[in-house]
Design an enzyme around this catalytic site. Structure first.
Site, mmCIF file in Angstrom:
data_model
loop_
_atom_site.group_PDB
_atom_site.id
_atom_site.type_symbol
_atom_site.label_atom_id
_atom_site.label_comp_id
_atom_site.label_asym_id
_atom_site.label_seq_id
_atom_site.Cartn_x
_atom_site.Cartn_y
_atom_site.Cartn_z
ATOM 1 N N THR A 1 -35.987 -12.360 -28.894
ATOM 2 C CA THR A 1 -37.535 -11.969 -28.330
ATOM 3 C C THR A 1 -38.716 -11.803 -29.494
ATOM 4 O O THR A 1 -38.896 -10.451 -30.466
ATOM 5 C CB THR A 1 -37.555 -11.122 -26.893
ATOM 6 O OG1 THR A 1 -39.175 -11.436 -26.362
ATOM 7 C CG2 THR A 1 -37.318 -9.886 -27.037
ATOM 8 N N HIS B 1 -23.954 0.668 -25.307
ATOM 9 C CA HIS B 1 -23.447 1.700 -26.603
ATOM 10 C C HIS B 1 -21.955 1.241 -25.631
ATOM 11 O O HIS B 1 -20.785 1.855 -26.658
ATOM 12 C CB HIS B 1 -23.756 2.711 -26.471
ATOM 13 C CG HIS B 1 -23.771 3.188 -27.131
ATOM 14 N ND1 HIS B 1 -22.630 3.339 -28.161
ATOM 15 C CD2 HIS B 1 -24.263 5.039 -28.438
ATOM 16 C CE1 HIS B 1 -23.190 4.239 -29.335
ATOM 17 N NE2 HIS B 1 -23.842 5.430 -29.756
#
Length: 423
Positions: free
Chosen positions: A341, A394
């Protein structure tokens, strides 16, 4: 009579919203002709009739939510009208002829729970109105019997709107007189505009919240000296256009190819979690975020590892045009592996992008800003710099891999000849 049903849309899409009826009751319909535009969570889809004939009945209003397989219209035999004017007359005649029948029908969805229609039925009459006008009146709490059309026409949304404005004006006059009697500390409420969110905005809001709640999302940053890639584009610009039939060499192809190289080096970034499994993708379908009037859409450029710079630029341009023209298909929007993006086109200097769907990470580009940079201990130069961000899950990606991924992007963009040779 043949019914028009909501077709299968995509594996993850089970319903949609009636955005606009392209045909009205009484209109002629050809086999395979689109009669309604359906808004889904991702794109708008035109639903076509499987039979030729005349549109006899609409079973859903604009704004209604409909499910896959649900009947939304009825097409009968005969020849109908081809103009909106004659369609309106047909609708008027039908509404008048069927008024008594509709008044007695307990199965009519429009005759239950409606303040406006209950009032009109008590008077022994039923107001001739389009489905969208009835729905709009219900939402606004307006009695259709008090709405006057412009002529002998059926009541439409514009008539309901005008009636509400007149009512508000009349109500505001006595309210203004009373206000002069109120204590000075009682200030009127601040003006606001309340409107329903579009289906796509509601879906985007829901999915973004799900990503935030269901992932251990972190963001790491780096910065890139854009000097070399800007110089390369300047030197190769004219020749590239000549060699590739007018295609321009933009920054997105460089970042897309750099992302593919980094994904190959750090495959965890190209993965996703599915239950107790981790799926590492062996393909490189890169999503490129495109801003449209309806919000941000993310179509995917397929097989970027097999495409050259010109092919990637062409595909990005084609997808962006389709997005702006509302021509994207569901196949353009699903099963991607990674997303880029570029907030820099709006002037963003730094941001923390949100991961797209079930993907493991998203790369954010930002504005190129000339800043003083220390070249060595004794030299400072003004350089065109860009901050880049990698938001990642994560649970899949460790900090070491995330930092290494961004460092690879940085090194390839700062040495674009290596990127060209690798591709």
């Amino acid at each position: 009579m043949p019914e028009v049903k909501v077709p299968e849309l995509a594996e993850s899409i089970t319903e949609g919203t009636i955005a606009e009826w392209l045909k009205q009751v009484g209109d002629s319909v050809d086999k395979g002709e689109a009669i309604v535009e359906l808004e889904t969570d991702k794109v708008n889809v035109e639903v076509v009739s499987e039979e030729a004939g005349v549109l006899q009945e609409l079973l859903a209003d604009e704004g209604d939510t409909v499910e896959v397989g649900q009947a939304i219209a009825v097409v009968g035999e005969g020849s109908g009208n081809n103009t909106s004017e004659s369609s309106t007359k047909q609708e008027d005649t039908k509404a008048t002829d069927n008024s008594n029948k509709e008044q007695q029908s307990s199965e009519s969805s429009e005759s239950t729970g409606s303040k406006s229609e209950a009032s009109s039925q008590d008077n022994g009459q039923r107001v001739n109105a389009t489905p969208s006008a009835r729905k709009y009146a219900r939402e606004k709490g307006i009695d259709l019997s008090e709405v006057s059309p412009s002529s002998n026409d059926v009541v439409r949304k514009s008539h309901v709107d005008q009636s509400q404005k007149q009512s508000n004006t009349q109500q505001s006059q006595p309210a203004a007189k009373e206000e002069t009697k109120k204590p000075a500390q009682q200030n009127p409420s601040k003006p606001v505009i309340r409107e329903k969110m579009s289906r796509r905005k509601k879906t985007a809001a829901k999915k973004l919240l799900e990503v935030s709640n269901n992932t251990a999302m972190l963001t790491t940053f780096n910065e890139i000296d854009m000097t070399n890639v800007m110089d390369l584009r300047k030197r190769k610009k004219e020749q590239f256009i000549k060699d590739h039939d007018g295609t321009k060499l933009g920054f997105m192809s460089f970042f897309t190819k750099a992302a593919v190289a980094a994904l190959k080096k750090y495959p965890e970034v190209n993965a996703e979690i599915d239950g107790d499994d981790m799926i590492t993708k062996q393909y490189y379908d890169i999503g490129v975020a495109v801003s449209t009037e309806d919000g941000l859409l993310v179509p995917f450029v397929r097989d970027c590892d097999k495409k050259n710079f010109a092919e990637i630029e062409d595909e990005i341009g084609n997808l962006a045009k389709k997005a702006r023209d509302k021509k994207l298909g569901l196949d353009d929007m699903v099963n991607g592996s990674f997303t880029i993006t570029n907030g820099g086109i709006f002037g963003s200097m730094m941001s923390t992008p949100i991961i797209n769907g079930s993907q493991a990470a998203i790369l954010g580009m930002h504005s190129i800003i000339t800043r003083p940079i220390a070249i060595d201990a004794d030299t400072i130069e003004n350089r065109p710099m860009m901050y880049i961000a990698l938001s990642y899950d994560h649970r899949i990606i460790d900090g070491k891999e995330a930092v290494g991924f961004l460092k690879t992007i940085k090194e390839l963009i700062e040495n674009p000849e290596d990127l060209l040779l690798e591709s």
